[in-house]
Write a protein that holds these residues in place. Structure first.
Motif, mmCIF file in Angstrom:
data_model
loop_
_atom_site.group_PDB
_atom_site.id
_atom_site.type_symbol
_atom_site.label_atom_id
_atom_site.label_comp_id
_atom_site.label_asym_id
_atom_site.label_seq_id
_atom_site.Cartn_x
_atom_site.Cartn_y
_atom_site.Cartn_z
ATOM 1 N N GLY A 209 0.906 -1.063 -0.267
ATOM 2 C CA GLY A 209 -0.116 0.222 -0.367
ATOM 3 C C GLY A 209 0.717 1.403 -0.309
ATOM 4 N N ALA A 210 1.862 1.497 0.227
ATOM 5 C CA ALA A 210 2.765 2.087 0.591
ATOM 6 C C ALA A 210 3.176 3.153 -0.521
ATOM 7 N N ALA A 211 3.189 4.192 -1.251
ATOM 8 C CA ALA A 211 3.755 4.316 -2.331
ATOM 9 C C ALA A 211 4.947 4.521 -2.439
ATOM 10 N N SER A 212 6.097 3.733 -3.352
ATOM 11 C CA SER A 212 7.444 3.480 -3.555
ATOM 12 C C SER A 212 7.911 3.729 -4.139
ATOM 13 N N THR A 213 9.532 4.164 -4.539
ATOM 14 C CA THR A 213 10.220 4.622 -5.733
ATOM 15 C C THR A 213 10.836 3.143 -5.375
ATOM 16 N N LEU A 214 11.271 2.125 -7.003
ATOM 17 C CA LEU A 214 12.036 1.199 -6.576
ATOM 18 C C LEU A 214 12.796 2.281 -7.742
ATOM 19 N N THR A 215 14.571 1.415 -7.491
ATOM 20 C CA THR A 215 15.373 1.993 -8.756
ATOM 21 C C THR A 215 16.525 0.926 -8.878
ATOM 22 N N ALA A 242 2.800 -13.969 -7.592
ATOM 23 C CA ALA A 242 3.111 -15.454 -7.525
ATOM 24 C C ALA A 242 1.726 -15.881 -6.813
ATOM 25 N N GLY A 243 1.455 -17.236 -7.865
ATOM 26 C CA GLY A 243 0.228 -17.677 -7.337
ATOM 27 C C GLY A 243 -0.689 -17.309 -7.950
ATOM 28 N N ASP A 244 -1.120 -15.891 -8.417
ATOM 29 C CA ASP A 244 -2.428 -15.451 -9.535
ATOM 30 C C ASP A 244 -1.987 -15.333 -10.603
ATOM 31 N N LEU A 245 -0.741 -14.308 -10.159
ATOM 32 C CA LEU A 245 0.385 -14.060 -11.629
ATOM 33 C C LEU A 245 -0.580 -12.432 -11.752
ATOM 34 N N GLY A 246 -0.920 -11.853 -10.551
ATOM 35 C CA GLY A 246 -1.602 -10.292 -10.892
ATOM 36 C C GLY A 246 -0.666 -9.878 -11.233
ATOM 37 N N TYR A 247 -0.883 -8.672 -12.857
ATOM 38 C CA TYR A 247 0.037 -8.082 -13.363
ATOM 39 C C TYR A 247 0.485 -6.614 -12.847
ATOM 40 N N LEU A 248 1.225 -6.208 -12.600
ATOM 41 C CA LEU A 248 1.778 -5.173 -12.194
ATOM 42 C C LEU A 248 2.321 -4.623 -13.801
ATOM 43 N N HIS A 249 2.465 -3.702 -13.982
ATOM 44 C CA HIS A 249 3.322 -2.804 -15.407
ATOM 45 C C HIS A 249 3.712 -1.489 -15.011
ATOM 46 N N VAL A 250 5.112 -1.149 -14.148
ATOM 47 C CA VAL A 250 4.891 0.779 -14.092
ATOM 48 C C VAL A 250 6.188 1.087 -15.005
ATOM 49 N N HIS A 251 6.740 2.444 -14.740
ATOM 50 C CA HIS A 251 7.735 2.856 -15.986
ATOM 51 C C HIS A 251 7.729 3.779 -15.489
ATOM 52 N N PRO A 252 9.313 4.174 -15.583
ATOM 53 C CA PRO A 252 10.281 4.755 -14.659
ATOM 54 C C PRO A 252 9.830 6.750 -14.452
ATOM 55 N N GLU A 253 9.804 7.244 -13.617
ATOM 56 C CA GLU A 253 9.428 8.294 -13.255
ATOM 57 C C GLU A 253 9.781 9.679 -13.649
ATOM 58 N N ASP A 254 10.799 9.762 -14.479
ATOM 59 C CA ASP A 254 11.933 10.616 -15.663
ATOM 60 C C ASP A 254 12.466 9.350 -16.453
ATOM 61 N N THR A 255 12.350 10.102 -17.272
ATOM 62 C CA THR A 255 13.184 9.251 -18.227
ATOM 63 C C THR A 255 14.829 9.129 -18.486
ATOM 64 N N ASP A 256 15.752 10.018 -17.529
ATOM 65 C CA ASP A 256 16.900 10.009 -17.725
ATOM 66 C C ASP A 256 17.418 9.420 -16.294
ATOM 67 N N ARG A 257 16.192 8.730 -15.642
ATOM 68 C CA ARG A 257 16.984 7.532 -14.341
ATOM 69 C C ARG A 257 15.554 6.230 -14.743
ATOM 70 N N ALA A 258 16.588 5.405 -14.372
ATOM 71 C CA ALA A 258 15.512 3.861 -14.293
ATOM 72 C C ALA A 258 15.071 3.760 -12.236
ATOM 73 N N GLU A 259 14.166 4.865 -12.090
ATOM 74 C CA GLU A 259 13.128 4.811 -11.369
ATOM 75 C C GLU A 259 11.707 4.920 -11.433
ATOM 76 N N PHE A 260 11.156 4.016 -10.576
ATOM 77 C CA PHE A 260 9.641 3.109 -11.142
ATOM 78 C C PHE A 260 8.942 3.378 -10.074
ATOM 79 N N ALA A 261 7.772 4.044 -9.765
ATOM 80 C CA ALA A 261 6.602 4.851 -9.047
ATOM 81 C C ALA A 261 6.133 3.570 -8.876
ATOM 82 N N THR A 262 5.396 3.015 -7.846
ATOM 83 C CA THR A 262 4.785 1.601 -7.997
ATOM 84 C C THR A 262 3.681 1.538 -6.048
ATOM 85 N N ALA A 263 3.187 0.830 -6.121
ATOM 86 C CA ALA A 263 2.849 0.573 -4.720
ATOM 87 C C ALA A 263 2.469 -0.942 -4.605
#
Length: 325
Positions: A209-215, A242-263
């Motif tokens: 549930g917590a908004a997070s940035t994956l780097t 795992a288990g049901d293969l629920g799908y999350l698809h996210v992209h970087p927060e900006d175009t210069d770094r591989a930082e991904f916003a998700t929860a």
């Protein structure tokens, strides 16, 4: 006994019965809030609050209140659109996978471009191995075709698309490949992978549930590399539960770094696949993440890359395949 007394007694008993029935319904069936929450699981970033996670999901990932991601791809049909495989059983090996997106008036033939493609197709075995992200071509009649590499076992096919004038969708269908099959365990949390001489590390917060940035950080020979654009971004990240293969698809927060916003929508184990591009070749690194409830955080840190992938990966781990595009 007077008639008024008998009527009053009947009304009292009826009230008790109705109250008991209402309580039973609350225990035995979903309430309106639960139904609404389940139904909300089929929206998309284009029509939900993707921005609340701190960045754009790029029109692919679902997001709910406060930026919490919602797993998609659990349905073969929604809102008048159905993913229909030409064959739901294919032999092992390099095979052509054909399918249509059926609308109310037949196969859909007009799509909006998202991340440089009209449709993104994810093919993965149900033990979360053999991951492939490919971009099929469409015939005039609306039939999509693409070659994929298949090993024996049950597979899941995800179509990620937006019909022109309609909502974005992620639909999923099962594909079966006959033959001897022994599933590979998902394994423990793994935030580092090695692919074709590249070392890739993933860091961030992995709490429900917590908004997070994956780097993501990609290195070669001990030096961090500058990633090349892939699908209009610096990386491409798909998460499968795992288990049901629920799908999350996210992209970087900006175009210069591989930082991904998700929860993440729930506790559990997730396999994350990062596509990154360097030296003109797209590679995929796979990670395993254990998502905990509130009060737990098993994050680390790093930076990552993007790329385009058409290859399979075993056990979400350290093997990757290179592809020229």
């Amino acid at each position: 006994m007077r008639t008024s007394t008998r009527v009053a007694g009947f009304v009292a008993v009826l009230a008790l019965v109705l109250a008991a029935g209402w309580a039973g319904g609350r225990w035995l069936g979903p309430d309106e809030d639960t139904v609404a929450a389940d139904s909300a699981g089929h929206g998309h970033a284009d029509d939900a609050t993707a921005g609340s996670a701190g960045g754009s999901a790029g029109g692919h990932g679902d997001h709910g209140e406060h930026g919490a991601a919602v797993a998609a791809g659990l349905q073969v049909s929604e809102h008048g659109h159905t993913l229909t495989l030409a064959e739901d059983t294919l032999p092992a090996g390099r095979q052509e996978l054909a399918f249509t997106i059926e609308g109310e008036d037949g196969p859909v033939t007009a799509y909006d471009v998202a991340h440089e493609k009209e449709l993104h197709l994810i093919v993965v075995r149900r033990d979360l191995t053999g991951f492939q992200h490919v971009h099929p071509t469409m015939d005039a009649d609306g039939t999509w075709r693409v070659d994929v590499d298949l090993e024996p076992g049950p597979w899941r096919v995800f179509a990620d698309f937006k019909p022109t004038g309609g909502e974005a969708h992620v639909l999923g269908a099962d594909l079966f490949v006959p033959g001897g099959f022994e599933p590979e365990p998902v394994g423990e949390q793994q935030l580092a992978a090695s692919v074709d001489g590249y070392d890739v590390n993933l860091g961030g917060g992995f709490t429900v549930g917590a908004a997070s940035t994956l780097t993501a950080t990609v290195s070669k020979d001990g030096e961090v590399v500058d990633l090349e654009p892939y699908l209009g971004a610096t990386g491409h990240l798909v998460a499968l539960r795992a288990g049901d293969l629920g799908y999350l698809h996210v992209h970087p927060e900006d175009t210069d770094r591989a930082e991904f916003a998700t929860a993440f929508p729930s506790v559990g184990t997730y396999r994350l696949f990062l596509d990154f591009k360097h030296g003109g070749v797209v590679r995929t690194a796979a990670f395993t993440v254990q998502v905990e409830g509130a009060g737990h955080d098993h994050g680390t840190h790093s930076h990552g890359d993007e790329g385009e992938h058409e290859g399979g990966h075993k056990n979400g781990s350290e093997d990757g395949h290179s592809h020229d595009h």
